[in-house]
Design an enzyme around this catalytic site. Sequence first.
Site, PDB file in Angstrom:
ATOM      1  CD  GLU A   1       2.095   7.286  45.778  1.00  0.00           C
ATOM      2  OE1 GLU A   1       2.012   8.582  45.570  1.00  0.00           O
ATOM      3  OE2 GLU A   1       1.469   6.611  46.581  1.00  0.00           O
TER       4      GLU A   1
ATOM      5  CB  CYS B   1      11.091   3.668  51.941  1.00  0.00           C
ATOM      6  SG  CYS B   1      12.343   4.620  52.156  1.00  0.00           S
TER       7      CYS B   1
ATOM      8  CB  CYS C   1      11.990  10.341  56.301  1.00  0.00           C
ATOM      9  SG  CYS C   1      13.662   9.953  55.493  1.00  0.00           S
TER      10      CYS C   1
ATOM     11  CB  CYS D   1       8.633  10.113  54.044  1.00  0.00           C
ATOM     12  SG  CYS D   1       8.242   9.583  52.622  1.00  0.00           S
TER      13      CYS D   1
ATOM     14  CG  ASN E   1       2.945  17.772  50.527  1.00  0.00           C
ATOM     15  OD1 ASN E   1       1.719  18.574  50.301  1.00  0.00           O
ATOM     16  ND2 ASN E   1       3.834  17.717  49.531  1.00  0.00           N
TER      17      ASN E   1
ATOM     18  CB  CYS F   1       6.730  10.350  48.213  1.00  0.00           C
ATOM     19  SG  CYS F   1       7.737  11.701  48.258  1.00  0.00           S
TER      20      CYS F   1
HETATM   21  N1  SAH Z   1      14.401   8.533  49.530  1.00  0.00           N
HETATM   22  C1  SAH Z   1      14.916   9.621  48.646  1.00  0.00           C
HETATM   23  C2  SAH Z   1      13.922   9.827  47.856  1.00  0.00           C
HETATM   24  C3  SAH Z   1      12.497  10.019  47.949  1.00  0.00           C
HETATM   25  S1  SAH Z   1      11.381  11.383  48.673  1.00  0.00           S
HETATM   26  C4  SAH Z   1      15.285  10.755  49.393  1.00  0.00           C
HETATM   27  O1  SAH Z   1      14.933  10.648  50.951  1.00  0.00           O
HETATM   28  O2  SAH Z   1      15.585  11.695  49.116  1.00  0.00           O
HETATM   29  C5  SAH Z   1      11.790  12.711  47.965  1.00  0.00           C
HETATM   30  C6  SAH Z   1      11.736  14.106  48.758  1.00  0.00           C
HETATM   31  O3  SAH Z   1      10.826  14.471  49.323  1.00  0.00           O
HETATM   32  C7  SAH Z   1      12.807  13.944  49.970  1.00  0.00           C
HETATM   33  O4  SAH Z   1      13.644  15.139  50.027  1.00  0.00           O
HETATM   34  C8  SAH Z   1      11.835  13.628  51.191  1.00  0.00           C
HETATM   35  O5  SAH Z   1      12.438  13.898  52.221  1.00  0.00           O
HETATM   36  C9  SAH Z   1      11.037  14.705  50.596  1.00  0.00           C
HETATM   37  N2  SAH Z   1       9.438  14.268  51.424  1.00  0.00           N
HETATM   38  C10 SAH Z   1       8.975  13.104  51.554  1.00  0.00           C
HETATM   39  N3  SAH Z   1       7.696  13.318  52.066  1.00  0.00           N
HETATM   40  C11 SAH Z   1       7.652  14.550  52.070  1.00  0.00           C
HETATM   41  C12 SAH Z   1       6.344  15.460  52.845  1.00  0.00           C
HETATM   42  N4  SAH Z   1       5.291  14.839  53.218  1.00  0.00           N
HETATM   43  N5  SAH Z   1       6.696  16.741  52.858  1.00  0.00           N
HETATM   44  C13 SAH Z   1       7.707  17.525  52.172  1.00  0.00           C
HETATM   45  N6  SAH Z   1       8.598  16.550  51.746  1.00  0.00           N
HETATM   46  C14 SAH Z   1       8.616  15.306  51.737  1.00  0.00           C
END
Ligand code: SAH
Length: 343
Positions: A91, A111, A115, A118, A289, A332
Amino acid sequence: MVDIKSLTKAELEDEFVSKGLQKFRAGQVYDWMHVKLARSFDEMTNLSKDLRTRLSNEYEYTSLKIERFQESAIDKTAKFLFELNDGNFVESVFMRYKHGNSVCISSQVGCRMGCRFCASTLDGLVRSLKPSEMLDQIYAISHHMGERVSNIVVMGMGEPLDNFDNLLRFIELITNKDGLNISARNITVSTCGLVEKIKELADRKLAITLALSLHAASDEQRRKLMPVANKYTIEELMQACSYYFETTGRRISFEYSLVSGVNDTIDDAQRLSALARRVSAHINLIPVNPIKERDYRRGSRDDILAFKNKLEKNGINVTIRREMGQDIDGACGQLRRRKLTEE
Ligand code: SAH
């Protein structure tokens, strides 16, 4: 088969010459792929039918199919779910800002960083994207929206530094003057913090912006949110950030997803300020989120503003991520996740 759209212009010229094709043909094909954004060899109308057929037989030509398109009624943010040639989904998001149009792209299908908050990582890593597939997201969106894209953020699905060589090649191609010629200054790469790769990236001395997903100001707290914190300490990360800043002269930004009751106390803001000051970082706060698979909640508007004020009082440069596409699964991995679970 060679993935033709991932070749630089010089490589394509060598490739064509080695196959007995005229060198200027490489220039034409390159222009079709990277400027006219052709979706197949068939669209390259100044090549003979025979040549187009030969090229389709000899080269892989990546292209994306729009599986879903959702445009926000609130802010005209658009979210795309694309199908890759092998049937996988990624996406991307299109966002309009005063300073120009921005596209957020994915760097991997899924991925492996894990995390906790995420959605992209829930099913693990399927595979990394090729340079062409990262370009295709921007090309398809530009084509579909009929608008120029001036900014790119590599903040979609995946960990870009876990796909390092393809990421670098992607940046080389997208900034190339014979392609879309997007300025490196308008590209942001976001990482969960792979220390060796941050240093390697610094040594390339690119003018891009590096964003570090910090999300916690102590190791103990960070380990609860991000498994990668078991591998690297915040101290090691700060050293890598200093190295990046000293080597490239580019300020890092910290991303900090605010999770209610987890990392949003005034003490957290205090510790975070010290880290930001140490490496001259800018801070981007992201109210988390919530995803349905996990029980993480965002604080009230007041909590978020109090956190921001504390950072500002400490002299830190801080912004709250403008929340776009709230009504269209903006975060994401949510759209792909929905598609996969529906099936
Ligand atoms: N892998 C990379 C880029 C992907 S995510 C990274 O970790 O930076 C882009 C950003 O959105 C990252 O800071 C990630 O931690 C954050 N993110 C992912 N899911 C999220 C969510 N549900 N709420 C808030 N931030 C989120």
